[in-house]
Design a protein around this motif. Structure first.
Motif, PDB file in Angstrom:
ATOM      1  N   ARG A 241      49.598  38.439  34.128  1.00  0.00           N
ATOM      2  CA  ARG A 241      48.233  37.935  34.149  1.00  0.00           C
ATOM      3  C   ARG A 241      47.744  37.729  35.580  1.00  0.00           C
ATOM      4  O   ARG A 241      46.583  37.929  35.887  1.00  0.00           O
ATOM      5  CB  ARG A 241      48.137  36.648  33.323  1.00  0.00           C
ATOM      6  CG  ARG A 241      48.283  36.943  31.836  1.00  0.00           C
ATOM      7  CD  ARG A 241      48.195  35.701  31.018  1.00  0.00           C
ATOM      8  NE  ARG A 241      49.476  35.033  30.873  1.00  0.00           N
ATOM      9  CZ  ARG A 241      49.606  33.800  30.409  1.00  0.00           C
ATOM     10  NH1 ARG A 241      48.544  33.106  30.077  1.00  0.00           N
ATOM     11  NH2 ARG A 241      50.806  33.269  30.279  1.00  0.00           N
TER      12      ARG A 241
ATOM     13  N   TYR B 121      46.584  40.996  36.828  1.00  0.00           N
ATOM     14  CA  TYR B 121      45.310  41.331  36.207  1.00  0.00           C
ATOM     15  C   TYR B 121      44.145  40.590  36.883  1.00  0.00           C
ATOM     16  O   TYR B 121      43.125  41.190  37.223  1.00  0.00           O
ATOM     17  CB  TYR B 121      45.365  40.983  34.712  1.00  0.00           C
ATOM     18  CG  TYR B 121      44.048  41.212  34.029  1.00  0.00           C
ATOM     19  CD1 TYR B 121      43.657  42.495  33.661  1.00  0.00           C
ATOM     20  CD2 TYR B 121      43.173  40.155  33.793  1.00  0.00           C
ATOM     21  CE1 TYR B 121      42.438  42.717  33.065  1.00  0.00           C
ATOM     22  CE2 TYR B 121      41.946  40.368  33.202  1.00  0.00           C
ATOM     23  CZ  TYR B 121      41.580  41.648  32.839  1.00  0.00           C
ATOM     24  OH  TYR B 121      40.364  41.868  32.264  1.00  0.00           O
TER      25      TYR B 121
ATOM     26  N   ALA C 150      45.983  31.145  30.843  1.00  0.00           N
ATOM     27  CA  ALA C 150      45.069  31.280  29.705  1.00  0.00           C
ATOM     28  C   ALA C 150      45.423  32.608  29.054  1.00  0.00           C
ATOM     29  O   ALA C 150      46.031  33.465  29.704  1.00  0.00           O
ATOM     30  CB  ALA C 150      43.627  31.285  30.184  1.00  0.00           C
TER      31      ALA C 150
ATOM     32  N   LEU D  59      45.288  36.395  27.605  1.00  0.00           N
ATOM     33  CA  LEU D  59      44.714  37.597  28.200  1.00  0.00           C
ATOM     34  C   LEU D  59      43.293  37.820  27.690  1.00  0.00           C
ATOM     35  O   LEU D  59      42.403  38.205  28.443  1.00  0.00           O
ATOM     36  CB  LEU D  59      45.589  38.822  27.902  1.00  0.00           C
ATOM     37  CG  LEU D  59      45.123  40.102  28.580  1.00  0.00           C
ATOM     38  CD1 LEU D  59      45.222  40.010  30.089  1.00  0.00           C
ATOM     39  CD2 LEU D  59      45.904  41.300  28.074  1.00  0.00           C
ATOM     40  N   GLU D  60      43.062  37.554  26.409  1.00  0.00           N
ATOM     41  CA  GLU D  60      41.722  37.727  25.834  1.00  0.00           C
ATOM     42  C   GLU D  60      40.734  36.809  26.560  1.00  0.00           C
ATOM     43  O   GLU D  60      39.634  37.211  26.902  1.00  0.00           O
ATOM     44  CB  GLU D  60      41.710  37.389  24.333  1.00  0.00           C
ATOM     45  CG  GLU D  60      42.521  38.329  23.450  1.00  0.00           C
ATOM     46  CD  GLU D  60      44.027  38.162  23.624  1.00  0.00           C
ATOM     47  OE1 GLU D  60      44.489  37.011  23.772  1.00  0.00           O
ATOM     48  OE2 GLU D  60      44.748  39.179  23.644  1.00  0.00           O
ATOM     49  N   GLN D  61      41.150  35.558  26.789  1.00  0.00           N
ATOM     50  CA  GLN D  61      40.275  34.619  27.497  1.00  0.00           C
ATOM     51  C   GLN D  61      40.034  35.078  28.933  1.00  0.00           C
ATOM     52  O   GLN D  61      38.917  34.999  29.433  1.00  0.00           O
ATOM     53  CB  GLN D  61      40.905  33.226  27.521  1.00  0.00           C
ATOM     54  CG  GLN D  61      40.746  32.475  26.221  1.00  0.00           C
ATOM     55  CD  GLN D  61      41.402  31.105  26.324  1.00  0.00           C
ATOM     56  OE1 GLN D  61      42.503  30.966  26.845  1.00  0.00           O
ATOM     57  NE2 GLN D  61      40.719  30.099  25.837  1.00  0.00           N
TER      58      GLN D  61
ATOM     59  N   GLU E  66      40.154  38.133  30.093  1.00  0.00           N
ATOM     60  CA  GLU E  66      39.297  39.320  30.098  1.00  0.00           C
ATOM     61  C   GLU E  66      37.832  38.916  29.966  1.00  0.00           C
ATOM     62  O   GLU E  66      36.974  39.372  30.714  1.00  0.00           O
ATOM     63  CB  GLU E  66      39.695  40.284  28.966  1.00  0.00           C
ATOM     64  CG  GLU E  66      40.925  41.108  29.322  1.00  0.00           C
ATOM     65  CD  GLU E  66      41.410  42.012  28.192  1.00  0.00           C
ATOM     66  OE1 GLU E  66      41.964  43.077  28.503  1.00  0.00           O
ATOM     67  OE2 GLU E  66      41.254  41.653  27.009  1.00  0.00           O
TER      68      GLU E  66
END
Lengths: 159, 391
Positions: B301, B304, B371, B373-375, B377
């Motif tokens: 993360r 990312y 947090a 990954l969806e959050q 992104e």
């Protein structure tokens, strides 16, 4: 390895996201994935579904413990194949312990499954006995907890 | 006689103490709905199940009484083994380790044990918000040293040298750092250690994030030659084992320091929570794999998020540890406070403005990637929209 773990958790993850997260470039990720698919380490991509939430769906799943007589030369493989080729059979495992094969089967109704067991499964030559267990509720499947409340319980800002 | 205005009874020290700048953001963000918060200073994971289960079991067995003041000896033994195996530092479980109520209490104990009124303690900024106030509470004087974004906020020996006066008693070093995520490597620690030794200082080494380092092997300050005798090592279970709410930390150091701290500890808290100690014992004995898994996920993360900031055109160094990135937002022409406040109002993403962590945090924001990954992104998408809008 990390790549496979990511895909196992989320088969729909974007190649680009995977590449950024693993500090690889896109082409490398694509190559690794197609290699894994080629050697059949990755066999497919599927969704994990809680069928109880799908309104029109009616269905039952059973796990059947099967005792069999192994055949000379091919052991359990031949009889396992006879069983797993039925499309309603979702999984077959060779087990250690009290019985030999664990067969997981899905059907529309209990009687449909009973029919399969009495007509198809128990009538096979090498099958000695079967014990059928119907699944009443799924709590966790393939590492995913169903009915899991995953609200963030942390306070919004903290030092 | 009737009571005067209550405030007039308060101690002068406490009156002087300013509330944390984080508080204001907490108040703003907690009034709003559907906020994605990247302002959280704790793991997004729930404590590993085996750890929770071990604590249940201890309660069922009736372990609900106090433990020894310094904590259960079995746990101190395990911590001693762990520190030896992981960081190659030797601490005697009998008299060189105390279990505390979070690393926070360990900081308080250490400062109270060594600081006389008027003595100076160096605090490296950007800094965790508690150090300077706790120094003030002991009657000491916090002296801030600024680090530079160009050095990735790594403390330089000459910056430290410059801040030292004849009143300097100690320095508090947070490595890996909250809020910048920066990790000091061995050779950098050696440089700092030389200055510390030359001026005969004590170091409070807050290594609570030591497990969460992603690129290079971690070196504890106490493992640097000549440092163990002047280092008070502070750590705990909160970050690595996702156990913030259990409130369990520990302090390790030379016998004389630890025994002094134990005096304060026995009169002020008796012993750290017993159920948390049982949980921690399980965490150290059987929890290593969970840490490895969580660490892997943080690292992914981090990569990312750093990439996302680069795409936004904001300068952001790749931090080696903790779960924070500390990008510069000066490109946007906004101050950190303005940036954080507008981002929250317009896009409902909460981050912490860097200036609350000190002077050198100005023009930066602290973004926690603890947090999903969806959050992350979604938050990065919103933040990009915001940055494009103001630039």
């Amino acid at each position: 390895m990390e790549l496979i773990e990511l895909l196992e958790k989320n088969g729909r993850m974007e190649i680009e996201t995977i590449a950024t997260m693993l500090a690889m470039n896109k082409a490398e990720v694509e190559q690794s994935i197609s290699k894994l698919e080629k050697v059949k380490a990755i066999l497919g991509y599927s969704a994990i579904i809680d069928w109880s939430k799908v309104l029109d769906y009616e269905g039952v799943t059973a796990m059947i413990d099967v005792k069999v007589t192994p055949t000379r030369g091919v052991g359990f493989d031949k009889i396992a194949e006879r069983i797993y080729r039925f499309p309603e059979v979702k999984a077959v495992y060779l087990m250690s312990g009290a019985y030999d094969l664990s067969v997981s089967i899905e059907g529309k109704t209990m009687s449909e499954i009973s029919r399969f067991v009495s007509e198809k499964l128990s009538t096979l030559d090498s099958v000695i006995s079967t014990t059928t267990h119907f699944i009443m509720k799924k709590y966790k499947h393939d590492g995913v907890i169903f009915e899991h409340e995953d609200d963030d319980r942390r306070i919004v800002v903290s030092p | 006689m009737s009571i005067k205005e209550q405030a007039s009874y308060l101690s002068e020290t406490v009156k002087q103490l300013r509330p944390s700048g984080i508080r204001r953001f907490f108040d703003l963000a907690s009034k709003m709905e559907n906020v994605i918060s990247l302002g959280v200073g704790e793991p997004d994971f729930v404590t590993p199940w085996n750890v929770i289960e071990a604590s249940y079991h201890s309660l069922e067995q009736g372990y609900t009484a106090y433990t020894a003041n310094a904590g259960m000896i079995e746990l101190r033994n395990q911590i001693s083994h762990y520190l030896q195996a992981t960081y190659h530092v030797d601490y005697h479980p009998e008299d060189e380790i105390i279990l505390t109520v979070g690393a926070s209490q360990a900081i308080d104990l250490a400062l109270r044990a060594i600081i006389n009124p008027g003595e100076e303690v160096i605090v490296v900024e950007p800094t965790f918000v508690s150090y300077a106030p706790v120094v003030s509470l002991t009657g000491g004087i916090p002296v801030a040293v600024q680090t530079d974004a160009k050095d990735e906020f790594k403390l330089q020996a000459e910056q430290l040298e410059h801040a030292i006066t004849e009143k300097t008693k100690a320095i508090i070093l947070c490595n890996p750092n909250n809020p910048t995520g920066t990790v000091l490597q061995k050779e950098e620690l050696v440089q700092i250690a030389q200055v510390v030794q030359k001026h005969d200082l004590i170091v409070l080494s807050d290594e609570i994030y030591a497990e969460l380092t992603y690129d290079e092997a971690y070196t504890s300050l106490a493992a640097i030659e000549g440092m163990k005798e002047r280092t008070i090592l502070i750590s705990g279970f909160s970050k690595a084992f996702a156990m913030t709410g259990w409130r369990l930390g520990y302090v390790a150091g030379p016998d004389e320091f630890i025994q002094a701290m134990l005096k304060i500890h026995q009169y002020t808290v008796m012993s750290a929570p017993t159920m948390a100690q049982h949980a921690a014992l399980e965490a150290l004995t059987n929890g290593r794999q969970s840490v490895v898994n969580m660490k892997k996920s943080y690292r992914q993360r981090r990569n990312y998020v750093v990439h996302a900031f680069k795409e936004m055109g904001l300068a952001c160094h790749l931090p080696g540890g903790a779960f924070y990135v500390f990008p510069s937002i000066s490109e946007t022409g906004l101050t950190a406070e303005e940036f954080a406040e507008q981002l929250l109002q317009q896009e409902k993403v909460a981050v912490v403005p860097g200036n609350v962590f000190g002077e050198s945090g100005k023009g930066h924001i602290r973004v926690s990637y603890a947090a999903s990954l969806e959050q992350l992104e979604e938050a990065m998408k919103r933040m990009k929209r915001f940055v494009d809008g103001v630039k």
